[in-house]
Design an enzyme around this catalytic site. Structure first.
Site, mmCIF file in Angstrom:
data_model
loop_
_atom_site.group_PDB
_atom_site.id
_atom_site.type_symbol
_atom_site.label_atom_id
_atom_site.label_comp_id
_atom_site.label_asym_id
_atom_site.label_seq_id
_atom_site.Cartn_x
_atom_site.Cartn_y
_atom_site.Cartn_z
ATOM 1 N N GLU A 278 32.480 39.366 40.865
ATOM 2 C CA GLU A 278 33.322 40.291 40.339
ATOM 3 C C GLU A 278 32.512 41.297 39.228
ATOM 4 O O GLU A 278 33.071 42.670 39.529
ATOM 5 C CB GLU A 278 34.339 39.685 39.162
ATOM 6 C CG GLU A 278 35.365 38.974 39.966
ATOM 7 C CD GLU A 278 36.036 37.846 39.113
ATOM 8 O OE1 GLU A 278 35.597 36.930 38.662
ATOM 9 O OE2 GLU A 278 37.160 38.131 38.864
ATOM 10 N N GLU B 2 44.619 34.552 46.293
ATOM 11 C CA GLU B 2 44.498 33.380 45.388
ATOM 12 C C GLU B 2 45.817 32.891 45.235
ATOM 13 O O GLU B 2 45.865 31.471 45.366
ATOM 14 C CB GLU B 2 44.078 33.802 43.910
ATOM 15 C CG GLU B 2 43.574 32.767 42.962
ATOM 16 C CD GLU B 2 43.069 33.315 41.918
ATOM 17 O OE1 GLU B 2 42.384 34.263 41.552
ATOM 18 O OE2 GLU B 2 42.951 32.432 40.724
ATOM 19 N N ARG C 134 42.123 37.169 30.364
ATOM 20 C CA ARG C 134 40.942 37.839 30.774
ATOM 21 C C ARG C 134 40.641 39.227 30.122
ATOM 22 O O ARG C 134 39.526 39.590 29.695
ATOM 23 C CB ARG C 134 40.305 37.664 32.258
ATOM 24 C CG ARG C 134 39.036 38.071 32.482
ATOM 25 C CD ARG C 134 38.701 37.585 33.708
ATOM 26 N NE ARG C 134 38.054 35.987 34.009
ATOM 27 C CZ ARG C 134 37.030 35.594 33.941
ATOM 28 N NH1 ARG C 134 35.950 36.492 33.477
ATOM 29 N NH2 ARG C 134 36.701 34.233 34.111
#
Lengths: 161, 778
Positions: B707, B226, B304
């Protein structure tokens, strides 16, 4: 080190190529012969992405000296598809046994060696055969399914090479 | 429908970056990196390396024409080290040579003189030193201080959660190609082409439009590409800028493992308070994230964690603290779950410990506190369409938890050496990037005059099946055969400013953008057909199976005829669609908002058998009920579920990162880092999909899948731990992951091992022996 010109039998035809004595087969098929279907995953025999067939047996091309392959029959993934798609190739695609694709050819070559030797393997024998192949995407279940399906098809006389 | 790329994969025809035909003068690069984890660079000596045959050039920080900065969120990361190094593996210089082999050889001749500085590898130590990245943050709900007083029981504990190596089988790689007018095309194995474009433009001092990034596919990413695909792309761009030739860089596996970050290890303290009936009243947690040497995506990962610290449970009084702690390890980065799994591991640990204290089954506490419709989460979002209980009830109905518990209890009564353990793992995972602005996507759709269709989006195909989903979405929306649709490579000249393919949201975002683009073309086509066929209501026109229907009846026009007519009538057959997820926002000052479009729910039950004399274990079964909304492609989604689960199970059990105190990575190959193999998978895996209910946010009602299934894997830790407790109920086992067979053995027999290593007679084995005899007697 000086280069030597050797002849290698790959996918049914003879390839003349200049190598050094310490070159491994993986480098020769990828770099010299541009057969890029064989993948480099670890360079130390731990992932199985570079598996090819040498005289019918699945071998790690990253740990195989090219010099040792003189006079032997080498098959890479590119040699499997002709004249028609091999049942293993179809099964991997249809069962979801291939996601990112980087390990796929290594599994297929390993499975081909297994089925050639043992056309009716038990699930445990399939697992044993591919235990040296790493896949990070699928969780292996669909890969074992694919190989099992081909074995079943061949048993029923529906598969062909 | 099968994976769209799979046929080419199985024939070995799929091209990854270094499979593309090589230009005759292609050069190859290798990266010289820091040999110590913290130090001041005194001298970099490249003379000998540069004098070697076949070496074209060696570049260091001073050769960067633009700004030496690649930090994605916080600007704290150089492409090549300047005066200091901060972790072992930090890039210091780039060798460019005629072959990759020569470039690697030259690395050994580069000399780096370094004055070593103190090394910190522990996040708590870094925190104590004040070495934090960004600001620490706290999410709060209710009145935590007041709540402790009304709890019947309060337990505290600590978790140590290890990181995880991505092991994408295709290592990091990139090739830069110089184009005319000082422009460059970069072929990169990245999940984020725009990140590569932005950073390489900055490095070279060019505008973004001078850099074209093209991505055909990735041989796996899992978050590891990423942000951390960027440096390698920037390095080849730098070399191409200087040499004016194409340059390729492929990291060998051990260099990839040494130089790139992993899933973040966390060390966390928890405190949980409950009523005697198992209702959770208060939960406080402090997360110390081991961020590594630079920020990378750590602050976003930490965010997160904050969002997922209460997993699937409603807790009225909550305080969640988290800090990114800077250590001298490679910069840790995105990995499937992105900090969520670590937060969920801690609450599950707290529940496990509370259950022990209350003498209650953890399942009872879990179930009693599951989220219900409209419950508020610590960040202020109310849960809509809550399916925590639904998936739990469905799983219980299908797999019969009480019967399994009974069977296991019986097994454990009648077996001495081996014990079985069970755990139920509910999951609740928020879908959307938590930085709201990232939730945007573009799609470019062309229809050619033969009726074939080209679709470009900003999404990356990395094995997850994005292209398969997009092809299906486009074909369905047009009403044509899927064979007509081709999904193009991801290219910054066709789609600008794309967000990374991450956060499980790639199909949602790019699929919706595709639907918008297709919708625009369809609207034009219908207007044309209405006019040409003399029909008054264009909204009654639909295309089905390549036929144009009006009010459900054939018009005689086919797709081919429609497109031909449109072309001759000068109707545009191209469109760009843009999608921005509606209704989401988050206020970071108040730490409240509605950051997620929706949540994905599910429940898994996991069963293991532990050999308590040897520490080894088998995962007997994982059975789950998972919520996919209305899946676009069940085969692809099931592949994501199985693969995600395998990674989660591996993270909790086998996959152990080893660093020494000097910050040297000891498990830097696949010989020392244990990856799940075919034998590792559960003997039984059952995946049931919850009843298909449309998800209003997903294309055609689908829910994201990438995920969430990984987090079912967390349950295996607790299943193993429960089996260990059946063998030695008197021991308080640690919440220390991964729970490798070695750790199982060491914890089960700590007293024995202590005696043995101190040369004392083994005495504490007596209890075990007595127990064994008792079992044999019975």
């Amino acid at each position: 080190m000086l280069c030597k010109i050797i002849k290698l039998n790959i996918n049914g035809s003879t390839h003349e190529t200049a190598i050094r004595e310490y070159d491994v087969l993986l480098d020769v098929v990828r770099e010299n012969l541009n057969l890029t279907g064989t993948k480099r995953g670890c360079d130390m025999g731990t992932c199985g992405c570079c598996n090819v067939l040498i005289d019918g047996r699945a071998r790690l091309s990253c740990l195989t000296m090219a010099m040792e392959c003189i006079g032997k029959k080498i098959v890479t993934i590119e040699g499997l598809k002709s004249p028609i798609v091999h049942p293993l190739q179809r099964a991997f695609a249809e069962s979801g046994g291939s996601q990112c694709g980087f390990c796929t050819q290594g599994f297929i070559m390993t499975a081909k060696a297994l089925l050639d030797e043992n056309p009716d393997p038990k699930r445990e024998e399939i697992e044993e055969a591919i235990s040296g192949n790493m896949c990070r995407c699928t969780g292996y279940i669909k890969i074992v399914d694919a190989i099992e399906n081909v074995a079943k098809l061949q048993k029923n006389g529906k598969g062909s090479n | 429908m099968k994976h769209i790329d799979a046929a080419a994969h199985t024939r070995g025809e799929s091209q990854y970056v270094d499979d593309m035909p090589q230009p005759a003068d292609l050069l190859f690069a290798a990266v010289f990196s820091a040999p110590v984890a913290h130090g001041k660079i005194l001298q970099l000596d490249i003379k000998e390396a540069l004098s070697m045959d076949g070496i074209i050039a060696i570049y260091s920080a001073k050769d960067i024409p633009g700004e030496n900065q690649i930090g994605p969120i916080i600007q704290d990361e150089t492409l090549l080290a300047e005066d200091k190094v901060h972790f072992i593996g930090e890039p210091v210089a780039l060798v460019v040579a005629k072959t990759g082999e020569l470039a690697q050889k030259a690395l050994k001749k580069i000399k780096l003189e370094i004055e070593e500085l103190p090394v910190v590898t522990d996040p708590r130590e870094a925190f104590a030193n004040g070495q934090i990245i960004g600001n620490s943050r706290t999410f709060a709900l209710g009145d935590i201080e007041g709540a402790w007083n009304i709890c019947d029981v309060v337990v505290e504990g600590r978790c140590d959660i290890a990181g995880q190596e991505h092991v994408y089988l295709e290592t990091q790689r990139a090739r830069a190609v110089p184009l005319e007018d000082r422009c460059f095309r970069i072929h990169s194995s990245t999940q984020s082409p725009y990140a590569v474009q932005k950073s390489s433009a900055k490095i070279l001092g060019l505008s973004h439009h001078k850099i074209e990034v093209d991505v055909q596919r990735l041989g796996g990413g899992f978050g590891g590409k990423e942000d951390q695909a960027t440096p390698w792309a920037c390095l080849v761009a730098l070399a191409a800028w200087h040499t004016k030739k194409s340059v390729e860089l492929v990291l060998p596996r051990h260099q990839d493992m040494e130089m790139t970050g992993k899933r973040h290890p966390y060390s966390s303290d928890f405190k949980i308070g409950l009523t005697k009936n198992g209702k959770i009243l208060a939960y406080e947690v402090k997360h110390y994230q081991n961020s590594g040497a630079t920020a990378d995506l750590s602050t976003a990962v930490m965010e997160r964690t904050l969002f997922h610290s209460t997993n699937s449970y409603f807790i009225p009084n909550v305080k969640i603290f988290a800090a990114c702690c800077r250590t001298n390890l490679p910069p840790n980065t995105a990995f499937r779950g992105f900090g969520g799994p670590q937060g969920m591991f801690v609450i599950e640990s707290a529940i496990a410990k509370a259950a022990e204290k209350l003498g209650m089954s953890p399942l009872e506490i879990q179930y009693k506190n599951l989220l219900q419709e409209n419950d508020v989460l610590p960040y202020g979002q109310h849960v809509h369409d809550a399916r925590s209980r639904k998936t739990w009830d469905e799983a219980n109905k299908s797999y019969k938890f009480p019967a399994i518990q009974k069977r296991i209890a019986k097994y454990n009564e009648t077996h001495f050496e081996t014990k079985k353990g069970l755990a139920v793992m509910p999951i609740c995972f928020g879908i959307s990037f938590t930085s709201t602005f990232l939730n945007q996507a573009g799609a470019l759709v062309h229809v050619y005059t033969d009726g074939s269709v080209s679709v470009s989006t900003g999404g990356i195909e990395m094995g997850q099946g994005l292209n398969t989903n997009l092809a299906k979405i486009a074909a369905k929306a047009f009403g044509i055969n899927q064979e007509r649709v081709k999904i193009e490579s991801t290219n910054t000249t066709r789609i600008a400013n794309m967000s990374a393919s991450a956060a499980s949201a790639t199909t949602d975002l790019n699929g919706n953008a595709t639907l918008i683009a297709v919708g625009q073309i369809l609207d034009r086509l219908k207007s044309l057909a209405a006019k040409e066929l003399g029909l008054s209501h264009k909204e009654k026109i639909v295309i089905e199976n390549e036929n144009v229907l009006f009010d459900g009846k054939a018009t005689g026009w086919t797709w081919g005829k429609l497109i031909q007519t449109a072309y001759l009538n000068r109707v545009s057959l191209s469109a760009h669609g843009f999608y921005a997820t509606p209704g989401i926002w988050f206020d970071r000052d108040k730490e409240k908002g509605h950051p997620f479009a929706y949540h994905v729910f599910g429940t898994a039950i996991l069963e293991v058998t532990v050999d308590c004399l040897r520490g080894i274990y088998d995962i007997n079964s994982v059975k789950m009920v998972h919520d996919l909304g209305r899946p676009i492609n069940e085969l692809v989604d099931r592949g994501q579920i199985e693969g995600g689960l395998a990674q989660g199970l591996g993270w909790m059990t086998l996959e152990e990162l080893k660093f020494d105190e000097k910050g040297k990575y000891l498990s830097n190959s696949l010989a020392t880092y244990k990856l799940p193999d075919v034998y590792f998978m559960p003997d039984v895996l059952e995946v049931k999909l919850l009843e298909r209910i449309d998800n209003p946010s997903g294309p055609y009602g689908a829910k994201a899948v990438g995920e969430p299934p990984l987090m079912y894997g967390i349950g295996v830790f607790f299943a193993i731990r429960n089996a260990m407790r059946a063998f030695r109920p008197e021991i308080e086992f640690l919440f220390d992951s991964p729970l490798t067979p070695e750790k199982v053995l060491m914890q089960l027999h700590a007293d024995w091992l202590d005696d043995l290593t101190n040369g004392r007679t083994v005495t504490s084995g007596k209890a075990v022996k007595a127990k064994k005899e008792k079992v044999e007697e019975s």
